[in-house]
Design an enzyme around this catalytic site. Structure first.
Site, PDB file in Angstrom:
ATOM      1  N   PHE A  89       0.859  -1.179   0.000  1.00  0.00           N
ATOM      2  CA  PHE A  89       0.000   0.000   0.000  1.00  0.00           C
ATOM      3  C   PHE A  89       0.898   1.233   0.000  1.00  0.00           C
ATOM      4  O   PHE A  89       1.884   1.290   0.744  1.00  0.00           O
ATOM      5  CB  PHE A  89      -0.922  -0.009   1.224  1.00  0.00           C
ATOM      6  CG  PHE A  89      -1.963   1.062   1.163  1.00  0.00           C
ATOM      7  CD1 PHE A  89      -2.968   1.013   0.215  1.00  0.00           C
ATOM      8  CD2 PHE A  89      -1.937   2.127   2.043  1.00  0.00           C
ATOM      9  CE1 PHE A  89      -3.930   2.008   0.137  1.00  0.00           C
ATOM     10  CE2 PHE A  89      -2.898   3.127   1.978  1.00  0.00           C
ATOM     11  CZ  PHE A  89      -3.894   3.071   1.025  1.00  0.00           C
ATOM     12  N   ARG A 125     -12.399  -6.627  -4.883  1.00  0.00           N
ATOM     13  CA  ARG A 125     -12.045  -7.253  -3.615  1.00  0.00           C
ATOM     14  C   ARG A 125     -13.328  -7.633  -2.864  1.00  0.00           C
ATOM     15  O   ARG A 125     -14.209  -6.801  -2.648  1.00  0.00           O
ATOM     16  CB  ARG A 125     -11.209  -6.317  -2.736  1.00  0.00           C
ATOM     17  CG  ARG A 125      -9.840  -6.000  -3.296  1.00  0.00           C
ATOM     18  CD  ARG A 125      -8.940  -5.376  -2.253  1.00  0.00           C
ATOM     19  NE  ARG A 125      -9.569  -4.272  -1.523  1.00  0.00           N
ATOM     20  CZ  ARG A 125      -8.982  -3.602  -0.543  1.00  0.00           C
ATOM     21  NH1 ARG A 125      -7.764  -3.938  -0.158  1.00  0.00           N
ATOM     22  NH2 ARG A 125      -9.599  -2.600   0.055  1.00  0.00           N
ATOM     23  N   TYR A 158      -9.757  -0.231  12.315  1.00  0.00           N
ATOM     24  CA  TYR A 158     -11.074   0.029  11.713  1.00  0.00           C
ATOM     25  C   TYR A 158     -11.457  -0.981  10.642  1.00  0.00           C
ATOM     26  O   TYR A 158     -12.543  -0.910  10.084  1.00  0.00           O
ATOM     27  CB  TYR A 158     -11.147   1.444  11.125  1.00  0.00           C
ATOM     28  CG  TYR A 158      -9.992   1.841  10.228  1.00  0.00           C
ATOM     29  CD1 TYR A 158      -9.918   1.415   8.912  1.00  0.00           C
ATOM     30  CD2 TYR A 158      -8.992   2.668  10.702  1.00  0.00           C
ATOM     31  CE1 TYR A 158      -8.879   1.787   8.094  1.00  0.00           C
ATOM     32  CE2 TYR A 158      -7.934   3.061   9.883  1.00  0.00           C
ATOM     33  CZ  TYR A 158      -7.876   2.617   8.590  1.00  0.00           C
ATOM     34  OH  TYR A 158      -6.831   2.985   7.783  1.00  0.00           O
ATOM     35  N   LYS A 159     -10.582  -1.938  10.355  1.00  0.00           N
ATOM     36  CA  LYS A 159     -10.913  -2.960   9.371  1.00  0.00           C
ATOM     37  C   LYS A 159     -11.550  -4.149  10.102  1.00  0.00           C
ATOM     38  O   LYS A 159     -12.686  -4.065  10.564  1.00  0.00           O
ATOM     39  CB  LYS A 159      -9.669  -3.348   8.587  1.00  0.00           C
ATOM     40  CG  LYS A 159      -9.046  -2.189   7.794  1.00  0.00           C
ATOM     41  CD  LYS A 159      -7.843  -2.641   7.006  1.00  0.00           C
ATOM     42  CE  LYS A 159      -7.072  -1.487   6.377  1.00  0.00           C
ATOM     43  NZ  LYS A 159      -7.869  -0.723   5.408  1.00  0.00           N
ATOM     44  N   ASP A 167       3.445  -4.404   8.492  1.00  0.00           N
ATOM     45  CA  ASP A 167       2.184  -3.675   8.485  1.00  0.00           C
ATOM     46  C   ASP A 167       1.073  -4.724   8.512  1.00  0.00           C
ATOM     47  O   ASP A 167       0.862  -5.443   7.536  1.00  0.00           O
ATOM     48  CB  ASP A 167       2.098  -2.800   7.233  1.00  0.00           C
ATOM     49  CG  ASP A 167       0.818  -1.976   7.171  1.00  0.00           C
ATOM     50  OD1 ASP A 167      -0.137  -2.302   7.893  1.00  0.00           O
ATOM     51  OD2 ASP A 167       0.772  -1.017   6.376  1.00  0.00           O
TER      52      ASP A 167
END
Length: 423
Positions: free
Chosen positions: A129, A383, A235-236, A210
């Site tokens: 990312f 996704r 938050y995922k 990460d």
């Protein structure tokens, strides 16, 4: 081998037999939606909401006294949450803290370990990312190191995956840090954290990760694996809400390293309010807190961790593997126009599946308009993330069925390419 049953009835039967189905009742999935985007943002959870409401009530009732009199005291949020996060990522309590955001934590930890390293190169990969590279390049420049010379980028052979051998070939005695994601955000490949850590240590380099796309859905064992440092968001899959506080891990043998980005919230508790100009770091990961904790960004994590702990990360991982395996089987059975871009082996697969189609951007928009919440990653990936917290097998079946209907009717061709880029 039993013949695969691709019927909706079979999906319902799987849900009825699942021991974690009751978790869904603790979440508020958007009305009439099949929510397959928990790898970007988990849905509203009752436990997280109640924890936030409690913090708001404490603010109303206690005002400034909430820093010491709230339950738990606001001053202790980072460490209290860190103790609980340690169980989620396989660490000792003092090795974890809830603090900052993912990108800030990358800056803070990469800078710290660059200062402590003998080498000057940081090994990353081309499928990362982008924020990881932005932060690392910035930290290299701050030390007078040209990123074009000192950022070593491992290339992918297939545009989807990164192999350990390629990482090993990129690491040398000039390597300071090997910094990799646990799960590649496009393809969903789960990297071998222990093997990569060993590769780094074989060259006296540090290993950092990460964990944004794995924490809460993959059973990590950071301390046992020898990982030096790690960062993540909440938050995922942890479902703590948009902009929720980040987390970090620092292995105990590195507690004496001076933080490269010191701030008063990382000062030792017993001297914090002496307000001396010289930084006196807290012991452990707590030293890497920087600014005052954002109470309302952290409070929901207390509630959402209640759910993770009740279910157990091992059980969540088992269910996640079952859901993604089922999704892959349905794509194989019902969507010949699509391909699976995620490794099929369970131990190489994170919590989401990359469904490849030439018109993936258009397809993702058509799905959203039909209530199937997915996201698009250029150039050709939809996704699909069946979060084990609130997604069932019938939800997966419905998502694939909508894709089938859209493709049969060429309904996606009415759309332009999606420009959506949320991670």
């Amino acid at each position: 081998m039993d013949e695969f049953d691709a019927s909706r009835a079979a999906a319902r039967m799987r849900d009825a037999e699942s021991s974690l189905t009751g978790l869904r009742e603790r979440f508020s999935v958007p009305e009439d939606a099949v929510y397959m985007d928990g790898n970007s943002l988990g849905v509203h959870g009752q436990d997280a909401a109640h924890a936030l409401e409690r913090a708001l009530e404490q603010w109303r009732e206690l005002g400034i006294e909430g820093w010491t009199e709230a339950e738990p005291p606001w001053f202790e949020y980072g460490e209290r949450l860190g103790d609980r996060l340690a169980d989620v990522v396989g660490a000792k309590p003092a090795e974890c803290v809830a603090a900052n955001s993912t990108t800030v934590n990358i800056h803070a930890l990469v800078g710290t370990f660059l200062d402590a390293a003998d080498g000057t190169e940081v090994v990353v990969n081309e499928l990362d990312f982008p924020t990881d590279h932005y932060a690392i390049r910035s930290q290299l420049r701050a030390r007078g190191l040209d990123p074009d010379d000192h950022l070593v980028v491992v290339e992918s052979d297939d545009g989807r995956t990164i192999e350990p051998d390629a990482i090993a070939d990129a690491v040398s005695d000039d390597t300071a840090i090997v910094f990799m994601p646990s799960v590649l955000y496009r393809s969903g490949q789960l990297l071998d954290v222990e093997a990569i850590t060993d590769i780094a240590h074989d060259h006296d380099a540090f290993a950092g990760f990460d964990l944004a796309h794995s924490v809460g859905v993959v059973d990590h064992d950071l301390h046992f694996d020898g990982v030096d440092f790690a960062v993540w968001c909440s938050y995922k899959y942890l479902n703590a809400g948009p902009g929720a506080i980040g987390g970090l891990y620092v292995r105990e043998e590195h507690f004496d390293l001076p933080p490269a980005m010191a701030g008063w919230w990382g000062n030792a508790d017993d001297t914090q309010f002496d307000l001396e100009p010289e930084f006196d770091p807290a012991r452990g990961a707590a030293a890497f807190q920087i600014g005052t904790v954002s109470v309302f960004a952290a409070a929901p994590l207390f509630g959402s961790l209640d759910v993770t702990e009740a279910a157990g990360v091992d059980s969540l991982r088992e269910r996640s593997v079952a859901l993604t395996r089922y999704l892959i089987s349905l794509v194989d059975e019902r969507l010949p126009e699509c391909a699976v871009g995620t490794p099929r082996e369970a131990d190489r697969r994170g919590g989401h599946v990359a469904v490849k189609h030439p018109d993936a951007g258009k397809l993702s928009r058509a799905l959203r308009d039909r209530g199937v919440v997915v996201d698009f990653r250029p150039p050709n990936v939809v996704r699909v993330a069946p979060s084990p917290y609130f997604v069932g097998f019938e939800d997966v079946w419905l998502a694939v069925d909508e894709i089938r209907d859209i493709l049969d009717a060429d309904a996606h061709l009415a759309y332009g390419e999606s420009e959506e880029q949320v991670t």
